[in-house]
Design a protein around this motif. Structure first.
Motif, PDB file in Angstrom:
ATOM      1  N   GLU A 179       0.823  -1.221   0.000  1.00  0.00           N
ATOM      2  CA  GLU A 179       0.000   0.000   0.000  1.00  0.00           C
ATOM      3  C   GLU A 179       0.850   1.261   0.000  1.00  0.00           C
ATOM      4  O   GLU A 179       0.404   2.336  -0.440  1.00  0.00           O
ATOM      5  CB  GLU A 179      -0.949   0.004   1.204  1.00  0.00           C
ATOM      6  CG  GLU A 179      -0.292   0.214   2.559  1.00  0.00           C
ATOM      7  CD  GLU A 179       0.422  -1.014   3.104  1.00  0.00           C
ATOM      8  OE1 GLU A 179       1.122  -0.868   4.132  1.00  0.00           O
ATOM      9  OE2 GLU A 179       0.277  -2.100   2.530  1.00  0.00           O
ATOM     10  N   GLU A 239       1.153   2.908  -3.437  1.00  0.00           N
ATOM     11  CA  GLU A 239      -0.001   3.517  -4.103  1.00  0.00           C
ATOM     12  C   GLU A 239       0.196   5.008  -4.393  1.00  0.00           C
ATOM     13  O   GLU A 239      -0.149   5.476  -5.486  1.00  0.00           O
ATOM     14  CB  GLU A 239      -1.270   3.287  -3.286  1.00  0.00           C
ATOM     15  CG  GLU A 239      -1.785   1.859  -3.324  1.00  0.00           C
ATOM     16  CD  GLU A 239      -2.311   1.436  -4.690  1.00  0.00           C
ATOM     17  OE1 GLU A 239      -2.415   2.291  -5.594  1.00  0.00           O
ATOM     18  OE2 GLU A 239      -2.606   0.238  -4.851  1.00  0.00           O
ATOM     19  N   ASP A 256      -0.108   6.905  -8.029  1.00  0.00           N
ATOM     20  CA  ASP A 256      -0.920   8.107  -8.261  1.00  0.00           C
ATOM     21  C   ASP A 256      -0.088   9.170  -8.973  1.00  0.00           C
ATOM     22  O   ASP A 256      -0.585   9.871  -9.864  1.00  0.00           O
ATOM     23  CB  ASP A 256      -1.449   8.656  -6.932  1.00  0.00           C
ATOM     24  CG  ASP A 256      -2.487   7.755  -6.288  1.00  0.00           C
ATOM     25  OD1 ASP A 256      -3.050   6.898  -6.993  1.00  0.00           O
ATOM     26  OD2 ASP A 256      -2.716   7.897  -5.076  1.00  0.00           O
ATOM     27  N   PHE A 315      -7.560  -3.804  -9.541  1.00  0.00           N
ATOM     28  CA  PHE A 315      -6.222  -3.213  -9.575  1.00  0.00           C
ATOM     29  C   PHE A 315      -5.723  -3.133 -11.019  1.00  0.00           C
ATOM     30  O   PHE A 315      -5.144  -2.114 -11.435  1.00  0.00           O
ATOM     31  CB  PHE A 315      -5.259  -4.053  -8.731  1.00  0.00           C
ATOM     32  CG  PHE A 315      -3.851  -3.509  -8.692  1.00  0.00           C
ATOM     33  CD1 PHE A 315      -3.497  -2.516  -7.792  1.00  0.00           C
ATOM     34  CD2 PHE A 315      -2.883  -3.995  -9.557  1.00  0.00           C
ATOM     35  CE1 PHE A 315      -2.206  -2.008  -7.766  1.00  0.00           C
ATOM     36  CE2 PHE A 315      -1.585  -3.492  -9.540  1.00  0.00           C
ATOM     37  CZ  PHE A 315      -1.248  -2.502  -8.635  1.00  0.00           C
ATOM     38  N   HIS A 346      -4.966   0.569 -13.130  1.00  0.00           N
ATOM     39  CA  HIS A 346      -3.647   0.958 -13.614  1.00  0.00           C
ATOM     40  C   HIS A 346      -3.373   0.542 -15.060  1.00  0.00           C
ATOM     41  O   HIS A 346      -2.243   0.663 -15.527  1.00  0.00           O
ATOM     42  CB  HIS A 346      -2.581   0.371 -12.686  1.00  0.00           C
ATOM     43  CG  HIS A 346      -2.676   0.862 -11.273  1.00  0.00           C
ATOM     44  ND1 HIS A 346      -2.518   2.192 -10.935  1.00  0.00           N
ATOM     45  CD2 HIS A 346      -2.942   0.214 -10.105  1.00  0.00           C
ATOM     46  CE1 HIS A 346      -2.661   2.337  -9.623  1.00  0.00           C
ATOM     47  NE2 HIS A 346      -2.924   1.166  -9.106  1.00  0.00           N
TER      48      HIS A 346
END
Length: 641
Positions: free
Chosen positions: A347, A350, A354, A419, A423
């Motif tokens: 995590e 992430e 972004d 996911f 992406h």
């Protein structure tokens, strides 16, 4: 079950004297505060001269003293090798544009947000006045405990950085000390400070229950709120505040950036402790018999968590000092952060993804500029996403597959279709550029000049199919094709991968660039063999073993960099040689040393080289994958490619 608490305590850095090369740092990956043995930045001027500048750096604190457009710079025109098309890159300094070239390299740059130091009777303290120094970084809680004597009185200081970008400082003992906050103008240099330009920035102070400070520079505005217990504001001057300690038993200072809530010392301290407690409870953990390797592993995890798990790609020196004006190098991102996906910290990647999404429009424009499809990720940039002109950076391409490798590692940690869908655009745009960039000849796809391989000792105009890049490109396109298959999307990427040119197989060992000789260049990164340890390749195991042996016996070791050692160790591991891998990781070489604070020191300009730390953690995951019967670890995932 591993006794984590005991191992963490055994790895706490401890100083008993001033070490100008090894200051200690607390941070939360958004800001970091680096201190001397007083627990603050009392000796900052001495550290500037003798070692590592003491800075307060952040991911958000950037200033540009000049704002320029890259389009204003006349770029160098190159003719590609196979396709003979013209492409333009900002490499050479154009005639009459030296100032613009330098300004684009230096702007924007990270700013030293504030300097906090002790004064004695209103005057700076010199190093010779400090005695009986004991300073310990408690990695388990992310706190620095400092103790020293000045003028016969013992001072104790506790320092931490909490959530919401809060610096906490607690002092017991006074000796007529004051605490000074100073605010500099920005600088692209290592120390990120210019103390000689007071008229170029503003510091507005409002005194109430909390002291509110509004800072303004050329392109940066930020606010600083200061709350204190048993401290009295006794002096206020331009860019400077001084607080007197009014209680010898205990005085607290909280300095918070860009937040408005009321500050509370106990709450901030608890939040910091809880964050680190959660990290060490959950993170992948190793127990090794080699105490030095154990120390390096723990301190690498601490430094990378404190400085490199934020919302921007990290710079090579993290949030300790500026390197290359604080800008980040996208080719080094996996060496900083790939370990997170393998150590139960997926995590934490992430925010980085972004950022990649936010940078897509810029990456598309960069590809389109030279007639390519998709998104071309730049090598050296800042938060403005403007490329830094350089004789090297614009010609490097091995950063391109990095995002594919990182995304695949993240997916393997938690396979889920949402996911993939979230992406997919990153994968698609990256792969589209990679296929568009290839040149076709004789039924094969090639990487053609101009480009600089990761071993940067070759001229850009005669490079064809460098080993590291051609194998990384091949693996990256295979990952992209796998993502398309999972989402049932048709692409031709697998065809490109299958028809990629092979690496040069004409010699007994592998070479850096097709057509070169092994002995041509025996310095810089030996990445042409290192790629074998990083991802699946088409290289022959026996020839890789011969190549590694030749590198270890003949390479110019002082020319290696910190991440080269874990890269070579991963090759040895994948070849099945556990002892060789450990020997490489602990090699007693100039750029493979880890100071008492965990810094992988390279040279005066790179006193902390975090790709070495991140590479070490990646290598440990490789060892755990290849030798599960020899490596004791918890929460470490095997590398499945």
């Amino acid at each position: 079950m591993i006794n984590r608490a005991e191992i963490l305590t055994s790895c706490n850095p401890e100083l008993h004297e001033i070490d100008y090369k090894a200051p200690l740092t607390v941070g939360n990956s958004s800001i970091a505060f680096t201190v001397d043995p007083t627990g603050v930045q009392t000796l900052a001027e001495d550290y500037d001269v003798n070692g590592v500048p003491l800075c307060t750096l952040s991911n958000w604190g950037w200033n540009a003293t000049e704002q320029n457009q890259l389009s204003d710079l006349k770029e160098t025109i190159y003719t590609t090798g196979i396709t003979k098309k013209e492409v333009a890159y900002p490499t050479d300094v154009p005639e009459n544009q030296a100032h613009l070239y330098a300004a684009l390299r230096e702007n924007p740059h990270r700013l030293n947000l504030v300097q906090i130091r002790f004064l004695k009777d209103g005057e700076p303290i010199t190093p010779d006045r400090l005695t009986n120094i004991t300073q310990t970084l408690h990695v388990a809680t992310g706190e620095i405990f400092s103790q020293f004597t000045i003028d016969g009185e013992t001072i104790k200081v506790k320092t931490f950085v909490s959530d919401a970008d809060v610096i906490g400082i607690s002092v017991s003992g006074s000796a007529n000390l004051e605490i000074e906050l100073r605010f500099p103008y920005s600088s692209p240099k290592m120390g990120a400070s210019d103390w000689n330009q007071p008229t170029k920035h503003q510091t507005q102070v409002q005194v109430a229950d909390q002291i509110h400070i509004q800072r303004h520079l050329d392109t940066l505005d930020y606010q600083v709120d200061v709350a204190s217990t048993n401290l009295e504001l006794v002096q206020q001057a331009e860019h400077r505040l001084v607080f007197a300690i009014t209680n010898q038993d205990n005085s607290d200072l909280l300095v918070q950036f860009n937040q408005t809530e009321q500050l509370n010392f106990a709450t901030s301290e608890k939040a910091n402790q809880q964050r680190w407690e959660n990290f060490w409870k959950e993170v992948g953990f190793f127990q090794v018999t080699e105490s030095e390797l154990q120390r390096r592993i723990i301190l690498s995890q601490y430094l990378l968590k404190a400085q490199c798990s934020g919302n921007l790609p990290p710079q090579e020196t993290g949030l300790t000092v500026n390197s290359w004006s604080g800008k980040f190098h996208l080719e080094m991102v996996p060496w900083h952060e790939a370990w997170l996906a393998l150590y139960n910290q997926t995590e934490a990647l992430e925010p980085l993804m972004d950022w990649y999404h936010s940078a897509l429009p810029s990456a598309r424009k960069n590809a389109q500029k030279n007639g390519y499809q998709g998104a071309r990720w730049l090598k050296q940039i800042g938060p403005d996403l403007v490329e830094s002109p350089s004789p090297i950076s614009p010609l490097i391409v091995w950063q391109q597959p990095n995002v594919l490798v990182l995304l695949e590692l993240m997916y393997q940690a938690n396979p889920a279709k949402p996911f993939l869908e979230t992406h997919w655009e990153l994968v698609q745009e990256t792969a589209e550029f990679m296929t568009s960039f290839l040149a076709q000849q004789d039924g094969k796809y090639h990487l053609e000049s101009p480009l600089l391989p990761s071993q940067e000792r070759f001229g850009p105009n005669n490079v064809l199919d460098p080993t590291f890049e051609i194998e990384y490109w091949h693996a990256g396109l295979q990952i992209a094709s796998l993502w398309a298959e999972r989402l049932e999307i048709e692409t031709d990427w697998d065809d490109y991968a299958e028809k990629m040119a092979q690496v040069d197989e004409t010699q007994d060992t592998y070479v850096a660039v097709t057509g070169s000789q092994f002995a041509d260049v025996l310095n810089d990164h030996p990445s042409f063999v290192g790629i074998y340890g990083l991802i699946p390749t088409r290289m022959e195991q026996e020839k890789v073993a011969k190549t590694l042996k030749q590198v270890l016996e003949n390479w110019d070791l002082p020319s290696l960099w910190g991440w080269d050692y874990p890269m070579l160790a991963m090759v040895a591991s994948r070849l099945g040689d556990y002892d060789e891998a450990l020997q490489i990781l602990l090699a007693d070489d100039e750029k493979n040393n880890y100071l008492v604070n965990g810094h992988n020191y390279q040279n005066q300009d790179l006193p902390q080289y975090l790709p070495g730390n991140g590479g070490l953690l990646l290598a440990m995951a490789r060892l755990a994958t290849d030798f599960p019967d020899k490596v004791v670890c918890e929460n470490v995932r095997t590398i499945n490619f």
